[in-house]
Design an enzyme around this catalytic site. Sequence first.
Site, PDB file in Angstrom:
ATOM      1  CG  HIS A  16       6.032   2.915   1.635  1.00  0.00           C
ATOM      2  ND1 HIS A  16       4.674   3.071   1.591  1.00  0.00           N
ATOM      3  CD2 HIS A  16       6.279   2.184   2.751  1.00  0.00           C
ATOM      4  CE1 HIS A  16       4.113   2.464   2.623  1.00  0.00           C
ATOM      5  NE2 HIS A  16       5.055   1.921   3.353  1.00  0.00           N
TER       6      HIS A  16
ATOM      7  CB  ALA B  98      -0.973  -0.013   1.173  1.00  0.00           C
TER       8      ALA B  98
ATOM      9  CD  GLN C 166      12.220  11.478  12.781  1.00  0.00           C
ATOM     10  OE1 GLN C 166      12.928  12.086  11.974  1.00  0.00           O
ATOM     11  NE2 GLN C 166      11.542  12.080  13.735  1.00  0.00           N
ATOM     12  CE  LYS C 167       3.184   6.695  10.342  1.00  0.00           C
ATOM     13  NZ  LYS C 167       3.088   5.271  10.199  1.00  0.00           N
ATOM     14  CG  ASP C 168       6.623   3.186  11.579  1.00  0.00           C
ATOM     15  OD1 ASP C 168       5.561   2.930  12.136  1.00  0.00           O
ATOM     16  OD2 ASP C 168       6.687   3.467  10.364  1.00  0.00           O
TER      17      ASP C 168
END
Length: 280
Positions: A36, A31, A149-151
Amino acid sequence: MIIFKDHTALKKHLFRLKTEGKLGFVPTMGALHAGHLQLIRTAKEENTAVVSSIFVNPAQFNDPRDFQKYPITLEQDIRLLEREKCDVLFLPEVSEIYPDGYSQLEHYNLGTLDTMLEGSSRPGHFQGVCQVVNRLLDMVKPHLLYLGQKDYQQCMVIQRLMNLTGKSVALRICPTQREESGLAMSSRNMRLTPAAREKASAIFQLLMYAKSQIQLGDLSGLQQYGTQFLSQQGFKPDYVSFANAGSLELRENWDGEESLVMLIAAFMEEVRLIDNMIIT
Ligand code: AMP
């Protein structure tokens, strides 16, 4: 782009690619969105070849409904990866990654990272992340690994996994890509209605507000304000926390010197959203 479903064929192909130069790896659950694709682009700049994987890992979903509802857009993903000139896509079946099923899976000593914040709200989640990432790294054996960095907590977990398993892969953490509203891009955003998607940018507004308003000393006022603000904007907040940006030890006070990260998780329309921001 060459697509492999079988890891033996993948390994053979990558072995040859690695003799020609550096190999970058971007694992995903598909998705795909611009976040990404930014990882792929960065990996393309820094390596001679780039492998991406798409695998929705059942072992990391503590909520089976979340797993069932996880968006799948494979044809579009392949088109996007081809457009970015990704060299190889690994597209394994569950049996390729977990040939012996889910019994007797490895347990990794992640310390408090396993049980705090995301670990506390999603028990077993990071063990599942480690199980898949370790297997993928053993199959791909890249020189560099690209994560978002989001995670934030996941990046720390994977660094710890690589230390525990003695992998000498260099980790590149890439900045969070955002929608125009500031909402962090996420595959789960697709599950939001347009109205909720608009409201969801309140997480980013809160991060920016906290960054500008943070003061020395007690952080609990800012935390309480944040939780209240998110509730008023229609969220069900899970946590609004501050931690040391390097160790992820939670902080209730700030000495003005330490680099902090503010981490937020909140539900909007049953969709769990996370975001974070470094505050110095
Ligand atoms: P996922 O497909 O959600 O497992 O994400 C695959 C990789 O993309 C992970 O390293 C994520 O941290 C990264 N990623 C997801 N969303 C973003 C974003 N908005 N910006 C940058 N990287 C992201």
